[in-house]
Each structure stands twice: as structure tokens, then as C-alpha cells.
Scaffold this active site. Structure first.
Site, mmCIF file in Angstrom:
data_model
loop_
_atom_site.group_PDB
_atom_site.id
_atom_site.type_symbol
_atom_site.label_atom_id
_atom_site.label_comp_id
_atom_site.label_asym_id
_atom_site.label_seq_id
_atom_site.Cartn_x
_atom_site.Cartn_y
_atom_site.Cartn_z
ATOM 1 N N GLY A 11 0.831 -1.197 0.000
ATOM 2 C CA GLY A 11 0.000 0.000 0.000
ATOM 3 C C GLY A 11 0.864 1.244 0.000
ATOM 4 N N CYS A 12 0.294 2.332 0.425
ATOM 5 C CA CYS A 12 0.984 3.617 0.436
ATOM 6 C C CYS A 12 2.327 3.503 1.149
ATOM 7 C CB CYS A 12 0.114 4.653 1.133
ATOM 8 S SG CYS A 12 0.909 6.250 1.358
ATOM 9 N N PHE A 13 3.385 3.869 0.456
ATOM 10 C CA PHE A 13 4.718 3.678 1.029
ATOM 11 C C PHE A 13 5.024 4.611 2.184
ATOM 12 C CE2 PHE A 13 6.559 5.607 -3.195
ATOM 13 C CZ PHE A 13 6.033 6.876 -2.920
ATOM 14 N N TRP A 14 4.288 5.686 2.341
ATOM 15 C CA TRP A 14 4.535 6.586 3.479
ATOM 16 C C TRP A 14 4.323 5.853 4.802
ATOM 17 C CZ3 TRP A 14 0.912 11.133 1.763
ATOM 18 C CH2 TRP A 14 1.471 11.793 0.653
#
Length: 165
Positions: A11-14
């Protein structure tokens, strides 16, 4: 000190990076793009979903302090591996669950861990996580690196779930 590298997409790498960097034994993280068909991929291309890249975290770790197996068990607690191309409100191929291995040993361990996660029934259905040999990694733009350190109130859909495998 011995180090090892792997690449995890969930998912979102952040949010993935923010949680992975805090894990004892993780030495360094970097966010970027993997698994697609565009050279030198950029966020503006990847976010369209047309490049087939996954938002990915490069994880350098000390295997004497953190085994690859334990790293993966943690990975399966910080994202939902059962949703295809989705994490929370983030939808698209760039948000898929994938383990990009860098050795045959990592490949075998990934298969073992996925079987363990599935057998546990903790997620209610089988993991959709793909296991693939690590292709070229394209580093994300500077403003994506350590994003949640720079923007503590920034968006994330990742958290440590209370599941056991």
C-alpha cells in the site's frame, strides 16, 4: 555488521516506511517503485495505475538482530494482505501486496510465512501477496522520503494490527 536488503509493497509507502523504520534491526529505509514497465518511474506516472509499479519500501536490515521471517511477520501485521490492489481508501495496482525477494532464501521464507499467515486464519481469507524476484528499484522523489517524519499529521492507513500467526 552484516546487512540484508529486501523490498516490501503493502500500500501507500509513506505509512509502510514509517512503521518499518521503527522496527529494531532495520537499518535504513527508502521508498520507491518496483515491478512495473516504465523506466525511471515517477510518482506522477505511478499514481495513474498504468505503469504496473507498486509503491515499495526498500528495507536494509541486520539479519542477526531481525530475521527475514520476523520482518515478514511484522509486514503482515501492518497491512491487509487479503485486499487485491487496495489498502484502505487507496485503490490501484500501485497499492498491491508484494514481496520482492533478493535471494532464494528470502523466496523460500516468504512462501513459508505466507502459508503460516493463511493457516492462522487471522485475516479471514488467504493473502493475495505476490512473491517475485526483485527487479530494478526506482527511488521515489525526495519529498516522499521520510514523508511522515517531515509531515507528522500526514495521511496513512497503516497501523500494527493485533493479529497472531
Amino acid at each position: 555488521m552484516k546487512t540484508e536488503v529486501t523490498y516490501l509493497a503493502g500500500g501507500c509507502f509513506w505509512g509502510m516506511e514509517d512503521l518499518l523504520r521503527k522496527l529494531p534491526g532495520v537499518i535504513k529505509t527508502e521508498v520507491g517503485y518496483m515491478g512495473g514497465n516504465t523506466q525511471n518511474a515517477t510518482y506522477n506516472e505511478v499514481k495513474t495505475g498504468t505503469t504496473n509499479h507498486a509503491e515499495t519500501v526498500k528495507v536494509e536490515f541486520n539479519p542477526e538482530q531481525l530475521s527475514f521471517e520476523n520482518l515478514l511477520l511484522y509486514f503482515f501485521k501492518i497491512h491487509d494482505p487479503t485486499t487485491v490492489n487496495r489498502q484502505g481508501n487507496d485503490i490501484g495496482t500501485q497499492y498491491r501486496s508484494e514481496i520482492f525477494f533478493t535471494s532464494d532464501e528470502q523466496k523460500e521464507t516468504a512462501a513459508k510465512v505466507i502459508a503460516r499467515v493463511d493457516k492462522s486464519g487471522a485475516w479471514g481469507k488467504p493473502a493475495s501477496t505476490v512473491v517475485a524476484k526483485a527487479p530494478e528499484f526506482w527511488s521515489a522523489e525526495g519529498y516522499h522520503q521520510d514523508y511522515l517524519l517531515k509531515n507528522p499529521g500526514g495521511y496513512t492507513c497503516h497501523f500494527v494490527r493485533k493479529v497472531d500467526f
